[in-house]
Design an enzyme around this catalytic site. Sequence first.
Site, mmCIF file in Angstrom:
data_model
loop_
_atom_site.group_PDB
_atom_site.id
_atom_site.type_symbol
_atom_site.label_atom_id
_atom_site.label_comp_id
_atom_site.label_asym_id
_atom_site.label_seq_id
_atom_site.Cartn_x
_atom_site.Cartn_y
_atom_site.Cartn_z
ATOM 1 N N HIS A 62 0.957 -1.049 0.232
ATOM 2 C CA HIS A 62 0.247 -0.218 -0.074
ATOM 3 C C HIS A 62 0.476 1.166 -0.140
ATOM 4 C CE1 HIS A 62 1.302 -0.464 4.182
ATOM 5 N NE2 HIS A 62 0.342 0.202 4.048
ATOM 6 N N HIS A 64 1.331 3.997 2.133
ATOM 7 C CA HIS A 64 2.062 4.519 2.623
ATOM 8 C C HIS A 64 3.791 4.433 3.076
ATOM 9 C CE1 HIS A 64 -1.951 3.859 5.797
ATOM 10 N NE2 HIS A 64 -1.887 5.157 5.348
ATOM 11 N N ASP A 66 6.568 4.261 5.300
ATOM 12 C CA ASP A 66 7.289 3.037 5.369
ATOM 13 C C ASP A 66 7.242 2.080 4.462
ATOM 14 O OD1 ASP A 66 4.320 2.253 6.108
ATOM 15 O OD2 ASP A 66 4.564 1.793 7.681
ATOM 16 N N HIS A 140 -6.849 -2.340 6.016
ATOM 17 C CA HIS A 140 -5.706 -1.314 6.503
ATOM 18 C C HIS A 140 -7.017 -0.417 6.657
ATOM 19 C CE1 HIS A 140 -1.868 0.281 8.019
ATOM 20 N NE2 HIS A 140 -1.879 0.732 7.573
ATOM 21 N N ASP A 211 0.223 -4.519 5.719
ATOM 22 C CA ASP A 211 -0.435 -3.946 7.665
ATOM 23 C C ASP A 211 -1.857 -4.087 7.489
ATOM 24 O OD1 ASP A 211 1.626 -2.743 7.518
ATOM 25 O OD2 ASP A 211 1.183 -0.980 7.475
ATOM 26 N N HIS A 269 6.396 -5.493 11.509
ATOM 27 C CA HIS A 269 6.411 -4.518 11.353
ATOM 28 C C HIS A 269 5.803 -4.357 12.873
ATOM 29 C CE1 HIS A 269 3.185 -1.237 10.733
ATOM 30 N NE2 HIS A 269 4.224 -0.791 9.933
HETATM 31 ZN ZN LIG Z 1 2.917 0.197 7.639
HETATM 32 ZN ZN LIG Z 2 0.062 1.304 6.457
#
Ligand SMILES: [Zn+2]
Ligand SMILES: [Zn+2]
Length: 306
Positions: A62, A64, A66, A140, A211, A269
């Site tokens: 995804h 995001h 990170d 998520h 996530d 994670h």
């Molecule tokens: Zn993450």
């Molecule tokens: Zn995330």
Amino acid sequence: MSLRVVFLGTSGAIPTLKRSLPAVLVHRGNEQLLFDCGEGVQRQMIRAKVGFHKKMKVFLSHLHGDHVLGLPGLLQTMALMDRTRKLEVYGPEGVAAFLTCVSETLRFGLTFQVEVHEVHAAGEVCSENGYAVEAAWANHVTPTLAYSFLENPRPGKFYPEKATLLGVPKGLLWSKLQHGESVDLVNGRMVKPEEVSGQARRGRKIIYSGDTRPFKGFAKFAARADLVVHEATFDDALVEKAELDGHSTPSQAGLQAKRAKAKMLVLTHVSARYADAGLLLEQAKKVFPNAIVAEDLMVLELPLGE
Ligand SMILES: [Zn+2]
Ligand SMILES: [Zn+2]
């Protein structure tokens, strides 16, 4: 065929002294499949000595930061190292725009082609000689994909005594039978591979959750996986926070692995709040005993099953 999983980054959201941002490298023979691409991934690849010139596909769960901010740096490093091989990138909608934006503003001249495949639906995202990768929608706070890596089935175990009994001479014909081909003998008889071998053996299967909260359909998606790599950002006491932020706890990850009848669970994670992941491990093991918590640069070999 060797199959190795290298945990390049195991932290969630922010890096820590011990943990880099999410990146899991599956190394099959001479090919690499990278699941997520956290910042500093190329430095972790140098530390893991995995190389920058191999056939590689990147699967982003995804958009995001990170999970994707390491991609520009990785591409730049590869270009500076004169990579020539095409790199394929898979991920949810927005990946193409992200990469276009980065390459137009930073103007780094790539020495190789980057082929972007946006994934709009669950199901098979790519199929290669020997394996396929499938995606499922995770749960998520933004569209997120979980991925499944699955090898093709292997021909069944070969029984030399059966081949000898049927009069198949050792050598080339044995090899053909072992690779699933029928052969013709000099006496005119045809021998089929199933006459001299056992049932086809399933390929190895690895799941990468991305996530996610525990999601419906995971048990089917991850059914009988050799390895489930599942996020466990927060410990069980923070289950409400996990629900709010779209994450899972160790017990939840353990239950998912158990329902899928997976062989092994690796938690990743990990929130920066856990200097010691012992608590997470303890909580997961209560539900799914064959669990470990990933550490950066940890390597798992997945042997061929019988
Ligand atoms: Zn993450
Ligand atoms: Zn995330």
